[in-house]
Design a protein around this motif. Structure first.
Motif, PDB file in Angstrom:
ATOM      1  N   ASP A  99      51.784  13.604  30.922  1.00  0.00           N
ATOM      2  CA  ASP A  99      51.746  12.409  31.763  1.00  0.00           C
ATOM      3  C   ASP A  99      50.982  12.778  33.022  1.00  0.00           C
ATOM      4  O   ASP A  99      50.448  13.887  33.142  1.00  0.00           O
ATOM      5  CB  ASP A  99      53.171  11.940  32.080  1.00  0.00           C
ATOM      6  CG  ASP A  99      53.202  10.632  32.854  1.00  0.00           C
ATOM      7  OD1 ASP A  99      52.331   9.783  32.610  1.00  0.00           O
ATOM      8  OD2 ASP A  99      54.078  10.468  33.710  1.00  0.00           O
ATOM      9  N   GLY A 100      50.927  11.888  33.976  1.00  0.00           N
ATOM     10  CA  GLY A 100      50.274  12.182  35.240  1.00  0.00           C
ATOM     11  C   GLY A 100      51.272  12.678  36.273  1.00  0.00           C
ATOM     12  O   GLY A 100      52.467  12.801  36.020  1.00  0.00           O
ATOM     13  N   GLY A 125      57.036   6.576  25.311  1.00  0.00           N
ATOM     14  CA  GLY A 125      57.353   7.662  26.232  1.00  0.00           C
ATOM     15  C   GLY A 125      56.986   7.277  27.650  1.00  0.00           C
ATOM     16  O   GLY A 125      57.761   7.471  28.595  1.00  0.00           O
ATOM     17  N   GLY A 126      55.790   6.694  27.816  1.00  0.00           N
ATOM     18  CA  GLY A 126      55.374   6.202  29.133  1.00  0.00           C
ATOM     19  C   GLY A 126      56.243   5.067  29.625  1.00  0.00           C
ATOM     20  O   GLY A 126      56.565   4.987  30.811  1.00  0.00           O
ATOM     21  N   PHE A 127      56.675   4.192  28.697  1.00  0.00           N
ATOM     22  CA  PHE A 127      57.517   3.060  29.077  1.00  0.00           C
ATOM     23  C   PHE A 127      58.849   3.529  29.650  1.00  0.00           C
ATOM     24  O   PHE A 127      59.266   3.098  30.727  1.00  0.00           O
ATOM     25  CB  PHE A 127      57.753   2.154  27.864  1.00  0.00           C
ATOM     26  CG  PHE A 127      58.816   1.122  28.078  1.00  0.00           C
ATOM     27  CD1 PHE A 127      58.550  -0.023  28.804  1.00  0.00           C
ATOM     28  CD2 PHE A 127      60.103   1.304  27.570  1.00  0.00           C
ATOM     29  CE1 PHE A 127      59.545  -0.983  29.030  1.00  0.00           C
ATOM     30  CE2 PHE A 127      61.089   0.358  27.776  1.00  0.00           C
ATOM     31  CZ  PHE A 127      60.805  -0.785  28.503  1.00  0.00           C
ATOM     32  N   THR A 158      49.595   7.485  28.086  1.00  0.00           N
ATOM     33  CA  THR A 158      50.985   7.588  28.533  1.00  0.00           C
ATOM     34  C   THR A 158      51.113   7.198  29.997  1.00  0.00           C
ATOM     35  O   THR A 158      52.021   6.445  30.383  1.00  0.00           O
ATOM     36  CB  THR A 158      51.494   9.035  28.348  1.00  0.00           C
ATOM     37  OG1 THR A 158      51.366   9.412  26.978  1.00  0.00           O
ATOM     38  CG2 THR A 158      52.962   9.144  28.771  1.00  0.00           C
ATOM     39  N   TYR A 159      50.194   7.705  30.814  1.00  0.00           N
ATOM     40  CA  TYR A 159      50.223   7.393  32.244  1.00  0.00           C
ATOM     41  C   TYR A 159      50.000   5.898  32.483  1.00  0.00           C
ATOM     42  O   TYR A 159      50.665   5.291  33.336  1.00  0.00           O
ATOM     43  CB  TYR A 159      49.161   8.197  32.984  1.00  0.00           C
ATOM     44  CG  TYR A 159      49.000   7.784  34.419  1.00  0.00           C
ATOM     45  CD1 TYR A 159      49.980   8.076  35.365  1.00  0.00           C
ATOM     46  CD2 TYR A 159      47.886   7.067  34.832  1.00  0.00           C
ATOM     47  CE1 TYR A 159      49.855   7.670  36.680  1.00  0.00           C
ATOM     48  CE2 TYR A 159      47.744   6.666  36.152  1.00  0.00           C
ATOM     49  CZ  TYR A 159      48.732   6.970  37.062  1.00  0.00           C
ATOM     50  OH  TYR A 159      48.598   6.558  38.365  1.00  0.00           O
ATOM     51  N   SER A 187      52.647   3.630  34.416  1.00  0.00           N
ATOM     52  CA  SER A 187      52.315   2.985  35.689  1.00  0.00           C
ATOM     53  C   SER A 187      52.506   1.477  35.620  1.00  0.00           C
ATOM     54  O   SER A 187      52.988   0.862  36.582  1.00  0.00           O
ATOM     55  CB  SER A 187      50.873   3.318  36.094  1.00  0.00           C
ATOM     56  OG  SER A 187      49.943   2.829  35.142  1.00  0.00           O
ATOM     57  N   LYS A 188      52.167   0.864  34.489  1.00  0.00           N
ATOM     58  CA  LYS A 188      52.361  -0.583  34.343  1.00  0.00           C
ATOM     59  C   LYS A 188      53.847  -0.927  34.300  1.00  0.00           C
ATOM     60  O   LYS A 188      54.266  -1.957  34.840  1.00  0.00           O
ATOM     61  CB  LYS A 188      51.659  -1.088  33.080  1.00  0.00           C
ATOM     62  CG  LYS A 188      50.149  -1.019  33.130  1.00  0.00           C
ATOM     63  CD  LYS A 188      49.593  -1.851  34.275  1.00  0.00           C
ATOM     64  CE  LYS A 188      48.085  -1.811  34.326  1.00  0.00           C
ATOM     65  NZ  LYS A 188      47.541  -2.555  35.493  1.00  0.00           N
ATOM     66  N   THR A 189      54.632  -0.062  33.673  1.00  0.00           N
ATOM     67  CA  THR A 189      56.078  -0.292  33.629  1.00  0.00           C
ATOM     68  C   THR A 189      56.683  -0.163  35.015  1.00  0.00           C
ATOM     69  O   THR A 189      57.568  -0.941  35.395  1.00  0.00           O
ATOM     70  CB  THR A 189      56.743   0.699  32.657  1.00  0.00           C
ATOM     71  OG1 THR A 189      56.133   0.605  31.372  1.00  0.00           O
ATOM     72  CG2 THR A 189      58.230   0.400  32.531  1.00  0.00           C
ATOM     73  N   VAL A 190      56.231   0.832  35.785  1.00  0.00           N
ATOM     74  CA  VAL A 190      56.711   0.995  37.163  1.00  0.00           C
ATOM     75  C   VAL A 190      56.444  -0.272  37.966  1.00  0.00           C
ATOM     76  O   VAL A 190      57.329  -0.786  38.675  1.00  0.00           O
ATOM     77  CB  VAL A 190      56.039   2.202  37.855  1.00  0.00           C
ATOM     78  CG1 VAL A 190      56.346   2.202  39.348  1.00  0.00           C
ATOM     79  CG2 VAL A 190      56.533   3.502  37.237  1.00  0.00           C
TER      80      VAL A 190
END
Length: 297
Positions: free
Chosen positions: A46-47, A121-123, A187-188, A192-195
């Protein structure tokens, strides 16, 4: 200040701290699920500081729990110097909580599909970060570094985070392979969109600018019926369907949440179906009659 007022403020403070602690705990749990069930078992990155920790973990095999604490430590010190003591304490609790959850909680691997791993995973990781931010903490020190650099340079917070992550993804491409770096970007992006969604939620603010010859009736409907705060600007017509005009007009400006916007527009169009309505998103508001967004401090 009277004793009852002090007691009331103390109760409010206790309730607020309890809400923040709950949000941070939920955020830690969601982030742990994202890491343990998706990213870690499959070697995904991820970032941010989390991305650096995952990268070092993949290359060295060192404990992700230890890496998260060690790599975030300089940013925690920076937060203490640049931001508030309470924010720093909450952030320490959140990061240590995440490290502990990763060490102790057993989560089954849910999928081995690379696209699903990157997206979900990113979500989960983004949902965890977003919930922690709503609780007044961060799970990743990148935001603290970005804030400090933005104060010292002409770069914005978003630009600093972008450059920081480009560097991480570039290192991943060189040390591992390009495919891993590309999935890390996906993933990032998901995180980021979920955040953004978790922080703003459904109550993103929408500003409405309304121009109509029936502006006075629209103003009364918004204020008296819908209980909305309204500002009226004086203006002049410029050019319309009938060519150049030079009439004085009233321009109505109001701010509502995204959930309310359709109801407000429907009421306006009942009065004047040809009213000129401009919508634009705004990040936040203070004061006035606007309902505060949940989790806003």
């Amino acid at each position: 200040m009277t004793h009852p007022r002090r007691a009331r403020l103390a109760r409010i403070n206790i309730i607020q701290n309890a809400q923040d602690a709950t949000l941070i705990a939920i955020g830690v749990l969601l982030a742990a699920i994202g890491l343990k069930a998706f990213l870690l078992p499959n070697g995904f990155l991820d970032g941010g500081v989390t991305g650096i920790s995952l990268l070092v973990n993949r290359l060295s095999g060192w404990s992700i729990s230890v890496l998260l604490i060690v790599i975030n430590a300089p940013f925690i010190v920076l937060a203490y110097k640049q931001l508030s003591r309470l924010f720093t304490l909450k952030t320490i609790a959140a990061i240590v909580g995440l490290a502990t959850a990763l060490a102790l909680i057993k989560v089954p691997v849910l999928t081995q599909d690379k696209l699903l791993i990157a997206i979900f995973g990113g979500f989960f990781l983004g949902a965890g970060i977003g919930m922690s931010i709503r609780g007044g903490a961060v799970l990743d020190g990148t935001e603290v570094l970005a804030l400090w650099i933005s104060r010292k340079t002409v770069l914005s917070i978003g630009e600093v985070i972008m450059y920081f992550n480009v560097l991480i993804f570039g290192v991943a491409a060189v040390l591992i392979n390009v495919e891993t770096a590309l999935y890390a970007m996906l993933t990032y992006l998901s995180a980021s969109k979920t955040v953004d969604f978790v922080i703003q939620g459904f109550e993103e603010y929408i500003a409405l600018t309304v121009i109509s010859p029936r502006a006075d009736l629209i103003r009364k409907t918004l204020t008296l019926k819908l209980k909305k705060g309204v500002t009226v600007f004086k203006g002049k017509s410029g050019y319309g369907k009938r060519g150049e005009v030079d009439n004085e007009i009233e321009i109505i400006y109001t701010v509502v949440t995204r959930l309310e916007v359709h109801k407000v527009i429907d009421e306006i169009e009942k009065i004047d179906e040809k009213a000129f309505i401009v919508q634009h998103n705004i990040n936040d508001t203070r004061g006035g009659m606007i309902k505060r967004r949940a989790g806003a401090h």
